[in-house]
Design a protein around this motif. Structure first.
Motif, PDB file in Angstrom:
ATOM      1  N   GLY A  66       0.714  -1.160   0.025  1.00 57.46           N
ATOM      2  CA  GLY A  66      -0.046   0.292  -0.052  1.00 57.46           C
ATOM      3  C   GLY A  66       0.949   1.317  -0.072  1.00 57.46           C
ATOM      4  N   LEU A  67       1.440   1.418  -0.411  1.00 50.20           N
ATOM      5  CA  LEU A  67       2.955   2.109  -0.984  1.00 50.20           C
ATOM      6  C   LEU A  67       2.181   3.446  -1.370  1.00 50.20           C
ATOM      7  N   GLY A  68       1.425   3.606  -2.249  1.00 45.80           N
ATOM      8  CA  GLY A  68       0.749   4.684  -2.911  1.00 45.80           C
ATOM      9  C   GLY A  68       0.343   5.759  -1.990  1.00 45.80           C
ATOM     10  N   SER A  69      -0.644   5.354  -0.772  1.00 46.29           N
ATOM     11  CA  SER A  69      -0.624   6.292   0.367  1.00 46.29           C
ATOM     12  C   SER A  69       0.152   6.396   0.938  1.00 46.29           C
ATOM     13  N   ALA A  70       0.547   5.335   1.711  1.00 42.92           N
ATOM     14  CA  ALA A  70       1.841   6.341   2.243  1.00 42.92           C
ATOM     15  C   ALA A  70       2.925   7.232   1.676  1.00 42.92           C
ATOM     16  N   LEU A  71       3.025   6.591   0.575  1.00 37.24           N
ATOM     17  CA  LEU A  71       4.002   7.730  -0.590  1.00 37.24           C
ATOM     18  C   LEU A  71       2.935   9.174  -0.410  1.00 37.24           C
ATOM     19  N   VAL A  72       1.499   8.943  -0.659  1.00 36.89           N
ATOM     20  CA  VAL A  72       1.030  10.694   0.079  1.00 36.89           C
ATOM     21  C   VAL A  72       0.958  11.325   0.868  1.00 36.89           C
ATOM     22  N   SER A  74       3.343  10.825   3.704  1.00 36.89           N
ATOM     23  CA  SER A  74       5.045  11.255   3.390  1.00 36.89           C
ATOM     24  C   SER A  74       4.828  12.236   2.793  1.00 36.89           C
ATOM     25  N   THR A  75       4.177  12.624   1.587  1.00 37.62           N
ATOM     26  CA  THR A  75       5.079  13.895   0.529  1.00 37.62           C
ATOM     27  C   THR A  75       3.987  15.078   1.247  1.00 37.62           C
ATOM     28  N   VAL A  76       2.591  15.009   1.953  1.00 39.21           N
ATOM     29  CA  VAL A  76       2.409  16.063   2.192  1.00 39.21           C
ATOM     30  C   VAL A  76       2.733  16.454   4.023  1.00 39.21           C
ATOM     31  N   ILE A  77       3.374  15.579   4.490  1.00 37.06           N
ATOM     32  CA  ILE A  77       3.798  15.961   5.869  1.00 37.06           C
ATOM     33  C   ILE A  77       4.904  16.595   5.330  1.00 37.06           C
ATOM     34  N   LEU A 200      16.242  21.899   2.593  1.00 35.28           N
ATOM     35  CA  LEU A 200      14.799  21.914   2.293  1.00 35.28           C
ATOM     36  C   LEU A 200      16.341  19.951   2.280  1.00 35.28           C
ATOM     37  N   ILE A 201      17.065  19.725   1.640  1.00 31.51           N
ATOM     38  CA  ILE A 201      17.320  18.742   1.640  1.00 31.51           C
ATOM     39  C   ILE A 201      17.625  17.722   3.552  1.00 31.51           C
ATOM     40  N   LEU A 202      18.405  18.463   3.761  1.00 32.87           N
ATOM     41  CA  LEU A 202      18.677  17.546   5.391  1.00 32.87           C
ATOM     42  C   LEU A 202      17.603  17.673   6.245  1.00 32.87           C
ATOM     43  N   ASN A 203      15.978  18.403   5.768  1.00 31.81           N
ATOM     44  CA  ASN A 203      15.274  18.538   7.093  1.00 31.81           C
ATOM     45  C   ASN A 203      14.677  17.682   6.328  1.00 31.81           C
ATOM     46  N   ALA A 204      14.228  17.785   4.133  1.00 32.13           N
ATOM     47  CA  ALA A 204      13.855  16.478   4.037  1.00 32.13           C
ATOM     48  C   ALA A 204      14.021  15.222   4.251  1.00 32.13           C
ATOM     49  N   VAL A 205      14.821  14.975   4.646  1.00 32.40           N
ATOM     50  CA  VAL A 205      16.117  13.428   4.472  1.00 32.40           C
ATOM     51  C   VAL A 205      15.500  13.251   6.170  1.00 32.40           C
ATOM     52  N   VAL A 249      13.527  -0.021  -1.986  1.00 30.64           N
ATOM     53  CA  VAL A 249      13.969   0.493  -3.411  1.00 30.64           C
ATOM     54  C   VAL A 249      12.887   1.565  -3.639  1.00 30.64           C
ATOM     55  N   LEU A 250      12.021   1.887  -3.587  1.00 35.35           N
ATOM     56  CA  LEU A 250      10.534   1.999  -3.632  1.00 35.35           C
ATOM     57  C   LEU A 250      10.535   3.625  -3.025  1.00 35.35           C
ATOM     58  N   ALA A 251      10.182   3.037  -1.851  1.00 36.95           N
ATOM     59  CA  ALA A 251      10.395   4.388  -0.504  1.00 36.95           C
ATOM     60  C   ALA A 251      11.480   4.900  -0.713  1.00 36.95           C
ATOM     61  N   ALA A 252      12.904   4.389  -0.922  1.00 37.15           N
ATOM     62  CA  ALA A 252      13.772   5.545  -1.100  1.00 37.15           C
ATOM     63  C   ALA A 252      14.373   6.478  -2.525  1.00 37.15           C
ATOM     64  N   LEU A 253      13.354   6.289  -3.438  1.00 38.14           N
ATOM     65  CA  LEU A 253      13.741   6.389  -4.854  1.00 38.14           C
ATOM     66  C   LEU A 253      13.047   7.870  -4.539  1.00 38.14           C
ATOM     67  N   PRO A 254      11.864   8.224  -3.742  1.00 38.69           N
ATOM     68  CA  PRO A 254      12.107   9.828  -3.945  1.00 38.69           C
ATOM     69  C   PRO A 254      12.606  11.179  -3.579  1.00 38.69           C
ATOM     70  N   ILE A 255      12.921  10.638  -1.894  1.00 35.85           N
ATOM     71  CA  ILE A 255      13.833  10.991  -1.381  1.00 35.85           C
ATOM     72  C   ILE A 255      15.300  10.766  -2.333  1.00 35.85           C
ATOM     73  N   LEU A 256      15.853   9.939  -2.874  1.00 39.89           N
ATOM     74  CA  LEU A 256      16.922  10.182  -3.719  1.00 39.89           C
ATOM     75  C   LEU A 256      16.692  11.265  -4.727  1.00 39.89           C
ATOM     76  N   ALA A 257      16.224  11.332  -5.242  1.00 41.04           N
ATOM     77  CA  ALA A 257      16.052  12.044  -6.564  1.00 41.04           C
ATOM     78  C   ALA A 257      15.688  13.742  -5.723  1.00 41.04           C
ATOM     79  N   VAL A 258      15.362  13.765  -4.225  1.00 39.38           N
ATOM     80  CA  VAL A 258      15.415  15.178  -4.073  1.00 39.38           C
ATOM     81  C   VAL A 258      16.325  15.704  -3.785  1.00 39.38           C
ATOM     82  N   PHE A 259      17.537  14.829  -3.497  1.00 38.65           N
ATOM     83  CA  PHE A 259      18.696  14.619  -2.548  1.00 38.65           C
ATOM     84  C   PHE A 259      19.898  15.047  -4.253  1.00 38.65           C
TER      85      PHE A 259
END
Length: 276
Positions: A66-72, A74-77, A200-205, A249-259
């Motif tokens: 159920g990573l779709g809703s979890a990604l939403v 995490s992104t909102v928060i 942005l990057i330090l707090n986002a990570v 891997v799916l959980a790490a990809l968004p924050i890795l892209a931001v970094f």
């Protein structure tokens, strides 16, 4: 002109740097390799390159965890917390950096204490306060929590950078009739782009990867973030390691892209801030 000689000491230093680089890259290699293998391939040769990589683990992990809703969630928060941190932290740092009174120095020291003291010391009172306010299991509770926890660190970064900036820009705006708020928003804040990228990057990570706080405040609710959902997923499918590592891997990809996008601002912001 003096030319540097390539000697045995330089060779050893290069070997040390290569070894350090390999040590950091090995977990990434293992994570990606295991996510592309079936359970049978992992059991026979876990760390060898995948001979017939499969992408089915990712689709199965996405639906099963159920990573779709979890990604939403995490992104909102994360985004809302970053907006609050940048808005409050930058303006507070501007006051602290430009205020020469004892009040400004005292407030700055108090914020520094907020960096030194671990927030875990007040975890139980904070939990009771959030519960009494009816913010358990809500976006608002997590946003307020992360804003308060990360604000001292954010102010520390911004204050050091602002102190290194010339005062002439803001003073010229004030002489032309601008208020302090106008001088900050229109003149000073655009100059804070490097340190804002660092913030942005330090707090986002930190916010994206935080596990304990969302587990405590959001566990069992529909607002669970990615680390909490992945933890429950790993416990459920611990025997299917290909599925587990695909979920990681799916959980790490968004924050890795931001970094990767903002990495150039991190060192630049730190270097400029340390001058102050």
């Amino acid at each position: 002109m003096t030319h540097l000689r390539y000697g045995f000491r330089t060779f050893l230093l290069e070997l040390l740097m290569v070894a350090a680089g390999l040590a950091f890259l090995f977990p990434v290699y293992a994570l990606v390799t295991l996510s592309l293998k079936s359970s049978k391939q992992i059991a026979s040769a876990p760390l060898s390159p995948p001979t017939s990589p499969t992408m089915g683990n990712f689709s199965r992990a996405w639906s099963a965890a159920g990573l779709g809703s979890a990604l939403v969630n995490s992104t909102v928060i994360t985004i809302a917390s970053l907006i609050c941190l940048i808005a409050i932290g930058s303006f507070a740092a501007y006051f602290l950096a430009r205020c020469a009174s004892r009040l400004g120095f005292t407030l700055y020291v108090l914020f520094l204490l907020g960096i030194v003291l671990p927030f875990q010391l007040g975890m139980i009172p904070l939990f009771k306060l959030v519960d009494q306010l009816g913010l358990l299991g809500t976006y608002q509770g997590m946003i307020v929590f992360y804003t308060g926890i990360q604000l001292p660190f954010t102010i520390f970064l911004y204050t050091g950078f602002i102190r290194a900036l010339p005062r002439d820009y803001a003073n010229a705006a004030l002489i032309d009739g601008a208020t302090h708020l106008q001088a900050f928003t229109r003149v000073v804040f655009p100059l804070l782009r490097p340190i804002t990228g660092t913030v942005l990057i330090l707090n986002a990570v930190f916010i994206w990867n935080d596990f304990f706080t969302p587990l405590l405040y959001l566990g069992g609710s529909a607002r669970e973030t990615v680390p909490v959902r992945v933890f429950a997923f790993v416990g459920q499918y611990v025997s299917d390691y290909g599925l587990v590592f695909a979920g990681l891997v799916l959980a790490a990809l968004p924050i890795l892209a931001v970094f990767l996008v903002l990495q150039r601002y991190v060192i630049r912001g730190f270097a400029s801030g340390l001058k102050g």
